[in-house]
Design a protein around this motif. Structure first.
Motif, PDB file in Angstrom:
ATOM      1  N   HIS A  18      47.367  44.258  50.420  1.00 52.84           N
ATOM      2  CA  HIS A  18      45.957  44.459  50.102  1.00 52.84           C
ATOM      3  C   HIS A  18      45.768  45.169  48.767  1.00 52.84           C
ATOM      4  O   HIS A  18      44.704  45.067  48.173  1.00 52.84           O
ATOM      5  CB  HIS A  18      45.260  45.257  51.208  1.00 52.84           C
ATOM      6  CG  HIS A  18      44.900  44.409  52.377  1.00 52.84           C
ATOM      7  ND1 HIS A  18      43.776  43.633  52.410  1.00 52.84           N
ATOM      8  CD2 HIS A  18      45.538  44.192  53.549  1.00 52.84           C
ATOM      9  CE1 HIS A  18      43.713  42.987  53.541  1.00 52.84           C
ATOM     10  NE2 HIS A  18      44.777  43.311  54.260  1.00 52.84           N
ATOM     11  N   ILE A  19      46.772  45.860  48.302  1.00 58.21           N
ATOM     12  CA  ILE A  19      46.651  46.548  47.020  1.00 58.21           C
ATOM     13  C   ILE A  19      46.607  45.538  45.873  1.00 58.21           C
ATOM     14  O   ILE A  19      45.835  45.672  44.942  1.00 58.21           O
ATOM     15  CB  ILE A  19      47.808  47.560  46.823  1.00 58.21           C
ATOM     16  CG1 ILE A  19      47.664  48.680  47.853  1.00 58.21           C
ATOM     17  CG2 ILE A  19      47.818  48.112  45.407  1.00 58.21           C
ATOM     18  CD1 ILE A  19      48.826  49.636  47.888  1.00 58.21           C
ATOM     19  N   SER A  20      47.403  44.483  45.966  1.00 57.76           N
ATOM     20  CA  SER A  20      47.466  43.511  44.871  1.00 57.76           C
ATOM     21  C   SER A  20      46.892  42.144  45.224  1.00 57.76           C
ATOM     22  O   SER A  20      46.892  41.258  44.398  1.00 57.76           O
ATOM     23  CB  SER A  20      48.926  43.340  44.428  1.00 57.76           C
ATOM     24  OG  SER A  20      49.698  42.859  45.519  1.00 57.76           O
ATOM     25  N   ARG A  21      46.377  41.978  46.440  1.00 61.75           N
ATOM     26  CA  ARG A  21      45.884  40.673  46.894  1.00 61.75           C
ATOM     27  C   ARG A  21      44.685  40.225  46.068  1.00 61.75           C
ATOM     28  O   ARG A  21      43.761  40.989  45.820  1.00 61.75           O
ATOM     29  CB  ARG A  21      45.491  40.768  48.361  1.00 61.75           C
ATOM     30  CG  ARG A  21      44.986  39.459  48.922  1.00 61.75           C
ATOM     31  CD  ARG A  21      44.686  39.616  50.391  1.00 61.75           C
ATOM     32  NE  ARG A  21      44.120  38.393  50.918  1.00 61.75           N
ATOM     33  CZ  ARG A  21      43.624  38.276  52.122  1.00 61.75           C
ATOM     34  NH1 ARG A  21      43.622  39.304  52.933  1.00 61.75           N
ATOM     35  NH2 ARG A  21      43.125  37.142  52.522  1.00 61.75           N
ATOM     36  N   ILE A  49      41.058  45.380  37.711  1.00 64.05           N
ATOM     37  CA  ILE A  49      40.246  46.140  38.661  1.00 64.05           C
ATOM     38  C   ILE A  49      40.687  45.899  40.099  1.00 64.05           C
ATOM     39  O   ILE A  49      40.558  46.762  40.942  1.00 64.05           O
ATOM     40  CB  ILE A  49      38.747  45.835  38.486  1.00 64.05           C
ATOM     41  CG1 ILE A  49      37.929  46.888  39.213  1.00 64.05           C
ATOM     42  CG2 ILE A  49      38.392  44.446  38.963  1.00 64.05           C
ATOM     43  CD1 ILE A  49      36.588  47.130  38.644  1.00 64.05           C
ATOM     44  N   GLU A  50      41.251  44.724  40.345  1.00 59.19           N
ATOM     45  CA  GLU A  50      41.702  44.427  41.709  1.00 59.19           C
ATOM     46  C   GLU A  50      42.809  45.364  42.166  1.00 59.19           C
ATOM     47  O   GLU A  50      43.018  45.555  43.351  1.00 59.19           O
ATOM     48  CB  GLU A  50      42.138  42.960  41.839  1.00 59.19           C
ATOM     49  CG  GLU A  50      43.315  42.562  40.995  1.00 59.19           C
ATOM     50  CD  GLU A  50      42.978  42.139  39.570  1.00 59.19           C
ATOM     51  OE1 GLU A  50      43.907  41.718  38.868  1.00 59.19           O
ATOM     52  OE2 GLU A  50      41.821  42.245  39.154  1.00 59.19           O
ATOM     53  N   SER A  51      43.505  45.977  41.223  1.00 55.52           N
ATOM     54  CA  SER A  51      44.556  46.934  41.585  1.00 55.52           C
ATOM     55  C   SER A  51      43.996  48.323  41.872  1.00 55.52           C
ATOM     56  O   SER A  51      44.663  49.146  42.486  1.00 55.52           O
ATOM     57  CB  SER A  51      45.581  47.028  40.459  1.00 55.52           C
ATOM     58  OG  SER A  51      46.194  45.784  40.261  1.00 55.52           O
ATOM     59  N   THR A  87      33.962  47.310  54.576  1.00 56.27           N
ATOM     60  CA  THR A  87      32.876  47.233  53.588  1.00 56.27           C
ATOM     61  C   THR A  87      33.390  47.394  52.165  1.00 56.27           C
ATOM     62  O   THR A  87      32.976  46.669  51.264  1.00 56.27           O
ATOM     63  CB  THR A  87      31.808  48.308  53.884  1.00 56.27           C
ATOM     64  OG1 THR A  87      31.244  48.039  55.170  1.00 56.27           O
ATOM     65  CG2 THR A  87      30.718  48.315  52.828  1.00 56.27           C
ATOM     66  N   PHE A  88      34.299  48.326  51.956  1.00 51.94           N
ATOM     67  CA  PHE A  88      34.776  48.613  50.604  1.00 51.94           C
ATOM     68  C   PHE A  88      36.048  47.847  50.238  1.00 51.94           C
ATOM     69  O   PHE A  88      36.587  48.035  49.150  1.00 51.94           O
ATOM     70  CB  PHE A  88      35.007  50.122  50.437  1.00 51.94           C
ATOM     71  CG  PHE A  88      33.723  50.881  50.287  1.00 51.94           C
ATOM     72  CD1 PHE A  88      33.220  51.177  49.032  1.00 51.94           C
ATOM     73  CD2 PHE A  88      33.007  51.280  51.404  1.00 51.94           C
ATOM     74  CE1 PHE A  88      32.022  51.856  48.886  1.00 51.94           C
ATOM     75  CE2 PHE A  88      31.821  51.968  51.274  1.00 51.94           C
ATOM     76  CZ  PHE A  88      31.317  52.257  50.018  1.00 51.94           C
ATOM     77  N   ASN A  89      36.507  46.980  51.123  1.00 55.34           N
ATOM     78  CA  ASN A  89      37.700  46.191  50.837  1.00 55.34           C
ATOM     79  C   ASN A  89      37.389  45.149  49.771  1.00 55.34           C
ATOM     80  O   ASN A  89      36.299  44.584  49.749  1.00 55.34           O
ATOM     81  CB  ASN A  89      38.189  45.499  52.121  1.00 55.34           C
ATOM     82  CG  ASN A  89      39.625  45.067  52.050  1.00 55.34           C
ATOM     83  OD1 ASN A  89      40.354  45.436  51.135  1.00 55.34           O
ATOM     84  ND2 ASN A  89      40.045  44.289  53.021  1.00 55.34           N
TER      85      ASN A  89
END
Length: 185
Positions: A18-21, A49-51, A87-89
């Motif tokens: 989930h950190i880099s997905r 930003i995804e990281s 929600t914040f994922n």
């Protein structure tokens, strides 16, 4: 030793994916458009930003909510944690909603949503309506082939995110937590 290290890498990759997905399909998250652009043009993205997107999620669901709520009302704290996590994922798809829906029976009997029928119906209507708006934009993109990323999907994602933030605020408020305590100064 090498075998142990080599076999650990895939485990860590899949455990913390989930950190880099980057998943831009069927994603209710406000990060959806950014993830789509990053996947289409990875070399042009200077700021990944995804990281970093997991930081607010981690802060809320793993630090602030448990510290402030767990001793007051554990089931509601667990619901708030899970609701905040989803929600914040940066990837928020419909199946994630089941993560917190299973906790609703522990929370709802004492909630403001059932004590105040108008509030409960408003929250439900906004939650379903915001999803409907997003799904309409998704239909335009997926089935009709119309580019609806901007402003359509992005605005719908922001709307759904804001509705969820408001609902999370009500859940936290039901425990008697002053939301000002959770602000970071």
């Amino acid at each position: 030793m090498r075998l142990c290290i080599a076999s650990t890498a895939p485990f860590l990759t899949h455990t913390y994916h989930h950190i880099s997905r980057i998943d831009h399909r069927h994603n209710f998250s406000p990060y959806n458009t950014q993830l789509y652009l990053a996947s289409a043009f990875p070399s042009l993205s200077l700021l990944h930003i995804e990281s970093l997107a997991f930081l607010p999620q981690l802060l809320l669901s793993c630090v602030l909510i448990p510290l402030v709520m767990a001793k007051k009302d554990l089931p509601t704290a667990m619901l708030a944690q899970t609701f905040a996590f989803v929600t914040f994922n940066k990837v928020c798809t419909s199946q994630y909603f089941l993560w917190y829906m299973v906790l609703l029976p522990l929370y709802l009997p004492r909630s403001s949503f059932l004590k105040n029928k108008r509030l409960g119906l408003t929250a439900l209507a906004l939650w379903v309506g915001a999803q409907g708006l997003w799904l309409q934009q998704g239909y335009e993109l997926e089935f009709l082939g119309r580019s609806s990323f901007l402003p359509g999907l992005w605005v719908a994602s922001l709307g759904f995110f804001l509705v969820n933030c408001w609902i999370l605020g009500v859940i936290i408020g039901d425990v008697g937590v002053d939301l000002r305590l959770m602000r970071i100064v």
